[in-house]
Enzyme design. Structure first.
Site, PDB file in Angstrom:
ATOM      1  CD  GLU A  96      38.249  30.747  34.452  1.00  0.00           C
ATOM      2  OE1 GLU A  96      37.053  30.993  34.316  1.00  0.00           O
ATOM      3  OE2 GLU A  96      39.116  31.180  33.693  1.00  0.00           O
TER       4      GLU A  96
ATOM      5  CD  GLU B  15      39.556  31.338  26.578  1.00  0.00           C
ATOM      6  OE1 GLU B  15      39.331  32.560  26.501  1.00  0.00           O
ATOM      7  OE2 GLU B  15      38.658  30.504  26.827  1.00  0.00           O
TER       8      GLU B  15
ATOM      9  N   GLY C 226      32.132  32.834  31.333  1.00  0.00           N
ATOM     10  CA  GLY C 226      32.369  33.203  29.947  1.00  0.00           C
ATOM     11  C   GLY C 226      31.062  33.212  29.166  1.00  0.00           C
ATOM     12  N   GLY C 227      30.755  32.102  28.527  1.00  0.00           N
ATOM     13  CA  GLY C 227      29.589  32.014  27.634  1.00  0.00           C
ATOM     14  C   GLY C 227      28.301  32.570  28.224  1.00  0.00           C
TER      15      GLY C 227
ATOM     16  CG  HIS D 192      41.263  33.309  30.739  1.00  0.00           C
ATOM     17  ND1 HIS D 192      41.230  32.367  29.746  1.00  0.00           N
ATOM     18  CD2 HIS D 192      40.040  33.304  31.313  1.00  0.00           C
ATOM     19  CE1 HIS D 192      40.028  31.811  29.715  1.00  0.00           C
ATOM     20  NE2 HIS D 192      39.288  32.360  30.661  1.00  0.00           N
TER      21      HIS D 192
ATOM     22  CB  SER E 205      30.844  24.821  31.603  1.00  0.00           C
ATOM     23  OG  SER E 205      31.622  24.680  30.434  1.00  0.00           O
TER      24      SER E 205
ATOM     25  N   GLY F 172      34.252  26.624  28.374  1.00  0.00           N
ATOM     26  CA  GLY F 172      33.584  26.672  27.080  1.00  0.00           C
ATOM     27  C   GLY F 172      33.187  25.319  26.532  1.00  0.00           C
TER      28      GLY F 172
ATOM     29  CG  ASN G   3      36.558  36.387  30.240  1.00  0.00           C
ATOM     30  OD1 ASN G   3      36.689  37.286  29.402  1.00  0.00           O
ATOM     31  ND2 ASN G   3      37.377  35.345  30.313  1.00  0.00           N
ATOM     32  CD1 TRP G   4      30.882  39.915  29.117  1.00  0.00           C
ATOM     33  CD2 TRP G   4      30.762  41.714  27.782  1.00  0.00           C
ATOM     34  NE1 TRP G   4      29.897  40.728  29.600  1.00  0.00           N
ATOM     35  CE2 TRP G   4      29.792  41.846  28.808  1.00  0.00           C
ATOM     36  CE3 TRP G   4      30.863  42.734  26.833  1.00  0.00           C
ATOM     37  CZ2 TRP G   4      28.940  42.947  28.902  1.00  0.00           C
ATOM     38  CZ3 TRP G   4      30.014  43.839  26.918  1.00  0.00           C
ATOM     39  CH2 TRP G   4      29.064  43.932  27.946  1.00  0.00           C
ATOM     40  CE  LYS G   5      36.127  32.946  27.992  1.00  0.00           C
ATOM     41  NZ  LYS G   5      36.249  31.501  27.904  1.00  0.00           N
TER      42      LYS G   5
HETATM   43  P1  PGA Z   1      32.951  29.538  30.162  1.00  0.00           P
HETATM   44  O1  PGA Z   1      34.294  30.393  30.312  1.00  0.00           O
HETATM   45  O2  PGA Z   1      32.007  29.998  31.234  1.00  0.00           O
HETATM   46  O3  PGA Z   1      32.452  29.838  28.780  1.00  0.00           O
HETATM   47  O4  PGA Z   1      33.328  28.116  30.340  1.00  0.00           O
HETATM   48  C1  PGA Z   1      34.834  30.681  31.576  1.00  0.00           C
HETATM   49  C2  PGA Z   1      36.097  31.476  31.431  1.00  0.00           C
HETATM   50  O5  PGA Z   1      36.889  31.216  30.509  1.00  0.00           O
HETATM   51  O6  PGA Z   1      36.364  32.395  32.226  1.00  0.00           O
END
Ligand code: PGA
Length: 248
Positions: free
Chosen positions: A170, A102, A231-232, A100, A210, A176, A9-11
């Protein structure tokens, strides 16, 4: 047998040059790992370019799927700035992330809306990746399992099957932050979630929060963990592929 899915997930990251380079590096470097599916979810602005890059670069026996990060519940209409699931499918996407944390936190999305988005994904022929997870306060209050159960019940549409739906657990406090949930917590939560799912033996449950090359093997080895939403670490091809390699 549930195939492992490693999803990035590149966000809201990457402009075209970096995004296409990342997609090319993932597609070219994925190597033969027949037991694991790869998916990348770039921002909407890059979907077209990433689909094109992946189509040209991926090995024939090692396709990399591309998905959106969100969709609107309607197929078309007066929704400025939104993207319909049908539009994602039309581009060549196969998946879309819905609910998600976010989006739940930053855009006020509630379970009913997430469910409508998952229904839209199904209507358009996309696999919906439905995200659930508790906040730190909810976990501290001992409500993690109840919160996840409520989100599953509220967000998963009637027609959800193991083919058209993937669940991503999640924990919000692990996204993150570098703080991943412990393998024991993840194992317990995934077992709990599986007990609530339709086609429970076959539906994939990803862990997200993470995930890095250093902790992926331990998490992916857990019985009810069928992949990861990253994500990251998905923003570096080397890290993303290293995580995928632990699942092979
Ligand atoms: P993260 O994000 O790996 O940076 O913790 C995961 C996500 O939000 O899908």
């Amino acid at each position: 047998m549930r195939r492992v899915l490693i999803a990035g997930n590149w966000k809201m990251n990457m402009l075209s040059a970096d995004g296409t380079a990342l997609a090319a590096a993932v597609a070219a470097g994925s190597g033969p790992q027949p037991s694991c599916d790869l998916l990348i979810c770039p921002p909407a602005t890059l979907l077209h370019a990433v689909l094109d890059t992946v189509g040209k670069t991926a090995l024939p026996d090692r396709p990399v799927s591309v998905g959106g990060q969100d969709c609107h519940a309607d197929a078309s209409g007066a929704h400025t700035g939104d993207i319909a699931a049908e539009m994602l499918a039309d581009l060549g996407c196969s998946h879309v992330i819905v609910g998600h944390s976010e989006r739940r936190a930053g855009h006020g999305e509630r379970d009913a809306e997430v469910r409508a988005k998952a229904e839209a994904a199904h209507r358009a022929g996309l696999v919906a990746i439905v995200c659930v997870g508790e906040t730190e306060a909810e976990r501290d209050a001992g409500q993690a399992h109840t919160v996840a159960a409520g989100q599953i019940e509220g967000s998963l549409p009637e027609g959800a099957t193991a083919t058209n739906t993937v669940v991503a657990y999640e924990p919000v406090w692990a996204i993150g932050t570098g703080k991943s949930a412990t393998p024991d917590d993840v194992a317990g939560m995934h077992r709990h979630i599986r007990g609530l799912l339709p086609e429970a033996d076959a539906m994939r449950i990803l862990y997200g929060g993470s995930v890095k090359p250093g902790n992926a093997a331990e998490l992916l080895a857990l019985e009810d963990v069928d992949g990861a939403l990253i994500g990251g670490a998905s923003l570096k091809a080397e890290d993303f592929l290293a995580i995928a390699a632990t699942a092979a």
